[in-house]
Design a protein around this motif. Structure first.
Motif, PDB file in Angstrom:
ATOM      1  N   GLU A 148      67.795  50.946 104.998  1.00 44.05           N
ATOM      2  CA  GLU A 148      66.602  51.580 104.626  1.00 44.05           C
ATOM      3  C   GLU A 148      65.468  50.429 104.619  1.00 44.05           C
ATOM      4  O   GLU A 148      65.666  49.620 104.211  1.00 44.05           O
ATOM      5  N   TRP A 202      58.224  51.764 101.081  1.00 43.86           N
ATOM      6  CA  TRP A 202      58.505  51.753  99.567  1.00 43.86           C
ATOM      7  C   TRP A 202      60.008  51.324  99.259  1.00 43.86           C
ATOM      8  O   TRP A 202      60.398  51.580  98.327  1.00 43.86           O
ATOM      9  N   SER A 203      60.565  50.925 100.618  1.00 40.47           N
ATOM     10  CA  SER A 203      62.055  50.248 100.459  1.00 40.47           C
ATOM     11  C   SER A 203      61.811  48.934 101.096  1.00 40.47           C
ATOM     12  O   SER A 203      62.240  48.961 102.521  1.00 40.47           O
ATOM     13  N   SER A 212      65.504  56.036 107.318  1.00 38.98           N
ATOM     14  CA  SER A 212      64.423  56.759 106.561  1.00 38.98           C
ATOM     15  C   SER A 212      62.970  56.209 106.452  1.00 38.98           C
ATOM     16  O   SER A 212      62.333  55.626 105.556  1.00 38.98           O
ATOM     17  N   GLY A 251      60.258  57.445 104.471  1.00 38.23           N
ATOM     18  CA  GLY A 251      60.527  57.745 102.921  1.00 38.23           C
ATOM     19  C   GLY A 251      61.247  59.064 102.566  1.00 38.23           C
ATOM     20  O   GLY A 251      60.996  59.835 101.762  1.00 38.23           O
ATOM     21  N   ARG A 268      63.987  58.387  93.050  1.00 37.03           N
ATOM     22  CA  ARG A 268      62.376  58.745  93.089  1.00 37.03           C
ATOM     23  C   ARG A 268      62.043  59.928  93.279  1.00 37.03           C
ATOM     24  O   ARG A 268      60.692  59.926  92.889  1.00 37.03           O
ATOM     25  N   ASN A 299      55.090  58.407  91.661  1.00 29.59           N
ATOM     26  CA  ASN A 299      55.038  58.134  92.909  1.00 29.59           C
ATOM     27  C   ASN A 299      54.485  58.881  93.820  1.00 29.59           C
ATOM     28  O   ASN A 299      53.985  58.376  94.911  1.00 29.59           O
ATOM     29  N   ASP A 313      64.978  53.949  91.958  1.00 29.93           N
ATOM     30  CA  ASP A 313      65.871  53.225  92.873  1.00 29.93           C
ATOM     31  C   ASP A 313      65.638  54.024  94.134  1.00 29.93           C
ATOM     32  O   ASP A 313      65.180  55.214  94.292  1.00 29.93           O
ATOM     33  N   ARG A 314      65.818  53.196  95.308  1.00 31.34           N
ATOM     34  CA  ARG A 314      65.714  53.796  96.772  1.00 31.34           C
ATOM     35  C   ARG A 314      66.683  54.735  97.048  1.00 31.34           C
ATOM     36  O   ARG A 314      66.751  55.337  97.978  1.00 31.34           O
ATOM     37  N   HIS A 315      67.868  54.429  96.443  1.00 31.05           N
ATOM     38  CA  HIS A 315      69.126  55.322  96.947  1.00 31.05           C
ATOM     39  C   HIS A 315      69.803  55.959  95.684  1.00 31.05           C
ATOM     40  O   HIS A 315      69.903  55.230  94.566  1.00 31.05           O
TER      41      HIS A 315
END
Length: 318
Positions: free
Chosen positions: A156, A160-161, A183, A186, A211, A220, A296-298
């Motif tokens: 990813e 933002w990741s 992704s 996002g 998120r 965000n 967290d991203r995931h």
């Protein structure tokens, strides 16, 4: 993925095949799927779409390693599973060879050398052309590459990741491994902002992503607002701007934005014409720096690269 699962119900097969045909005729040469998308149905879809001579015009990537047991995700990288998964994917895709075959996640119970050893055999047998890893840390990448050259690492990566930039990107470039960001928009947020939730299906798994929880989303949304302002100045859409940022990371970077809509596909292609200066790149990065984004991203951080260490080969008992 979104054609068959995860982002709401499966989309009409005929429409998706038309979209895939349009993508290929536009110049797209790389299609990414996995046995877990559906599960299985996305591979069937790709197989049907490539009938009639289109197979030779594209590189097809698929993945193995994520299975569901009693509704719970399980990661497997043992040799028997690797082989069985590959042969099953070949049948669903109706192909003799998978161009790029990834370990979708890393089985932390199995030394990576063991998983790679079976993948190497599949290459030697002509069932797989190139090998990749997804969500693997730098040490795992090095160990795997020593067994058989890795062609790509899928991670990813978006505005933002960016947790892969410190270790993963440098080791891939040192070893000559391509980087495939998933992704990159996002998970759709950079395309529509909070509006993407207005008509979202009940079974869309993005609803559970950290998120996008109300307490984080409220914060965000400012990332999207700033992105939109720059996009207006640049004469493009926010999604194109986010995708252009990834394209500017280097020639060894091949992002895989997914879509189920022709209009969104056209926007993604249009991102290739968006040019960014170093100053604009830095400005974009400031909008979504690690200390700015909340959550967290995931939703399954336990299976991402930061937890992908595997035991030493000496510990393995077949």
């Amino acid at each position: 993925m979104s054609m068959s699962s995860n982002y709401g119900p499966p989309k009409p097969e005929e429409d998706m095949i038309k979209l895939i045909h349009h993508a290929i005729n536009t110049g797209v040469t790389f299609l990414d799927t996995s046995d877990v998308y559906g599960p299985h149905t996305n591979e069937f879809l790709i197989g049907k779409a490539l009938k009639g001579g289109l197979r030779e015009r594209v590189q097809v990537a698929s993945k193995f390693g994520i299975s569901s047991q009693d509704g719970k995700m399980q990661v497997r990288g043992d040799p028997a599973y690797v082989r069985a998964a590959c042969e099953a994917s070949l049948k669903r895709l109706d192909m003799d060879c998978i161009d790029l075959y990834y370990a979708h996640r890393i089985d932390t119970r199995v030394p990576i050398e063991v998983t790679m050893g079976e993948l190497k055999k599949l290459v030697e047998e002509g069932k797989v052309k190139y090998v990749g890893l997804s969500e693997a840390n730098a040490s795992t990448i090095r160990r795997a590459h020593a067994v058989h050259p890795l062609t790509a690492v899928q991670m990813e990566w978006s505005l933002w990741s960016r947790d892969l930039e410190e270790e993963i990107v440098p080791v891939c470039r040192e070893l000559g491994i391509g980087i495939v960001p998933y992704s990159p928009i996002g998970r759709g947020f950079f395309a529509a902002g909070p509006k993407m939730f207005e008509n979202m299906a009940q079974n869309d798994f993005r609803k559970g992503m950290p998120r996008f929880q109300p307490e984080n989303l409220e914060h965000n949304v400012h990332v999207y607002e700033q992105l939109s302002k720059m996009a207006s100045r640049k004469g493009c859409t926010p999604a194109q701007l986010a995708l252009a940022w990834i394209h500017h990371q280097g020639d060894d970077v091949s992002p895989i934005p997914g879509t189920t809509k022709l209009e969104n596909f056209k926007q993604n292609i249009g991102a290739l014409s968006v040019k960014l200066t170093p100053e604009e790149m830095s400005e974009l990065e400031s909008y979504a720096s690690a200390d700015v984004v909340k959550g967290d991203r995931h939703m399954y951080m336990g299976s991402t690269w930061i937890h992908s260490d595997t035991p030493p080969l000496s510990s393995w008992k077949a």
